[in-house]
Design a protein around this motif. Structure first.
Motif, PDB file in Angstrom:
ATOM      1  N   LEU A  17       1.052  -1.432   0.200  1.00 20.26           N
ATOM      2  CA  LEU A  17      -0.363  -0.289   0.012  1.00 20.26           C
ATOM      3  C   LEU A  17       0.692   1.469  -0.374  1.00 20.26           C
ATOM      4  CD1 LEU A  17      -2.513  -1.362   2.539  1.00 20.26           C
ATOM      5  CD2 LEU A  17      -2.696  -0.583   0.269  1.00 20.26           C
ATOM      6  N   ASP A  18       0.923   2.267  -0.581  1.00 20.52           N
ATOM      7  CA  ASP A  18       1.139   3.625  -0.611  1.00 20.52           C
ATOM      8  C   ASP A  18       0.939   4.381   1.043  1.00 20.52           C
ATOM      9  OD1 ASP A  18      -1.033   4.935  -0.929  1.00 20.52           O
ATOM     10  OD2 ASP A  18      -1.457   4.907  -2.872  1.00 20.52           O
ATOM     11  N   PRO A  19       1.961   5.195   1.490  1.00 22.59           N
ATOM     12  CA  PRO A  19       1.328   5.638   2.642  1.00 22.59           C
ATOM     13  C   PRO A  19      -0.101   6.119   2.992  1.00 22.59           C
ATOM     14  CG  PRO A  19       3.263   6.145   1.812  1.00 22.59           C
ATOM     15  CD  PRO A  19       3.157   6.081   0.234  1.00 22.59           C
ATOM     16  N   ALA A  20      -0.591   6.851   1.862  1.00 23.88           N
ATOM     17  CA  ALA A  20      -1.660   7.680   1.809  1.00 23.88           C
ATOM     18  C   ALA A  20      -2.904   6.392   2.237  1.00 23.88           C
ATOM     19  CB  ALA A  20      -2.190   8.130   1.057  1.00 23.88           C
ATOM     20  N   THR A  21      -2.572   5.305   1.782  1.00 21.43           N
ATOM     21  CA  THR A  21      -3.823   3.953   1.063  1.00 21.43           C
ATOM     22  C   THR A  21      -3.226   3.461   2.778  1.00 21.43           C
ATOM     23  OG1 THR A  21      -3.324   4.161  -1.514  1.00 21.43           O
ATOM     24  CG2 THR A  21      -4.454   2.423   0.106  1.00 21.43           C
ATOM     25  N   PHE A  22      -2.546   3.671   2.782  1.00 29.72           N
ATOM     26  CA  PHE A  22      -2.415   2.755   4.700  1.00 29.72           C
ATOM     27  C   PHE A  22      -2.241   3.681   5.636  1.00 29.72           C
ATOM     28  CE2 PHE A  22       0.236   1.708   8.188  1.00 29.72           C
ATOM     29  CZ  PHE A  22       0.374   0.319   8.205  1.00 29.72           C
ATOM     30  N   LEU A  23      -2.520   4.963   5.793  1.00 32.16           N
ATOM     31  CA  LEU A  23      -2.732   5.508   6.464  1.00 32.16           C
ATOM     32  C   LEU A  23      -4.486   5.494   6.872  1.00 32.16           C
ATOM     33  CD1 LEU A  23      -0.660   9.233   6.244  1.00 32.16           C
ATOM     34  CD2 LEU A  23      -1.139   7.178   8.023  1.00 32.16           C
ATOM     35  N   TYR A  24      -5.474   5.538   5.360  1.00 35.48           N
ATOM     36  CA  TYR A  24      -6.673   5.494   5.482  1.00 35.48           C
ATOM     37  C   TYR A  24      -6.713   4.181   5.869  1.00 35.48           C
ATOM     38  CZ  TYR A  24     -11.621   4.616   3.239  1.00 35.48           C
ATOM     39  OH  TYR A  24     -12.729   4.536   3.198  1.00 35.48           O
TER      40      TYR A  24
END
Length: 118
Positions: A17-24
């Motif tokens: 996952l890219d970081p933004a998706t991971f944070l989501y």
């Protein structure tokens, strides 16, 4: 928690996952741990860099630290406070530091330092 567990170790999730998706998706892991504390190590590993020194050396961590909002950082610190107050109850006595306590300390140190950087 079953959705998180299907992909294997938490490091695999970070790579996929890219970081933004991971944070989501991260709140679902943190909330899941409150209901299934056996996954605490997963959550703690998810929110700190790998390695002995826990330093954010990869491009992925650089992007995550640029992406994460102050409110998200505060939520991580609140989760760690919850872990410390409600989930870390050692039955082994006051002088035994469990793996969960050591990981929690690593995560608290890491996110406290990130708060100072801002």
């Amino acid at each position: 928690m079953r959705n998180w567990a299907m992909a294997g170790h938490i490091r695999i999730h970070r790579e996929l996952l890219d970081p933004a998706t991971f944070l989501y998706y991260l709140p679902s892991l943190l909330l899941g741990v409150t209901e299934e504390p056996a996954y605490l190590a997963w959550a703690l590993e998810a929110i700190v860099p790998s390695g002995r020194d826990r330093k954010p050396k990869s491009k992925w961590w650089g992007e995550l630290l640029e992406t994460i909002s102050p409110d998200q950082r505060a939520a991580l610190r609140a989760f760690l406070a919850y872990v410390r107050s409600d989930l870390l109850r050692s039955e082994e006595g006051p002088f035994v530091i469990t793996e969960a306590e050591a990981r929690t300390s690593d995560a608290e140190t890491f996110w406290d330092a990130q708060n100072l950087v801002d």
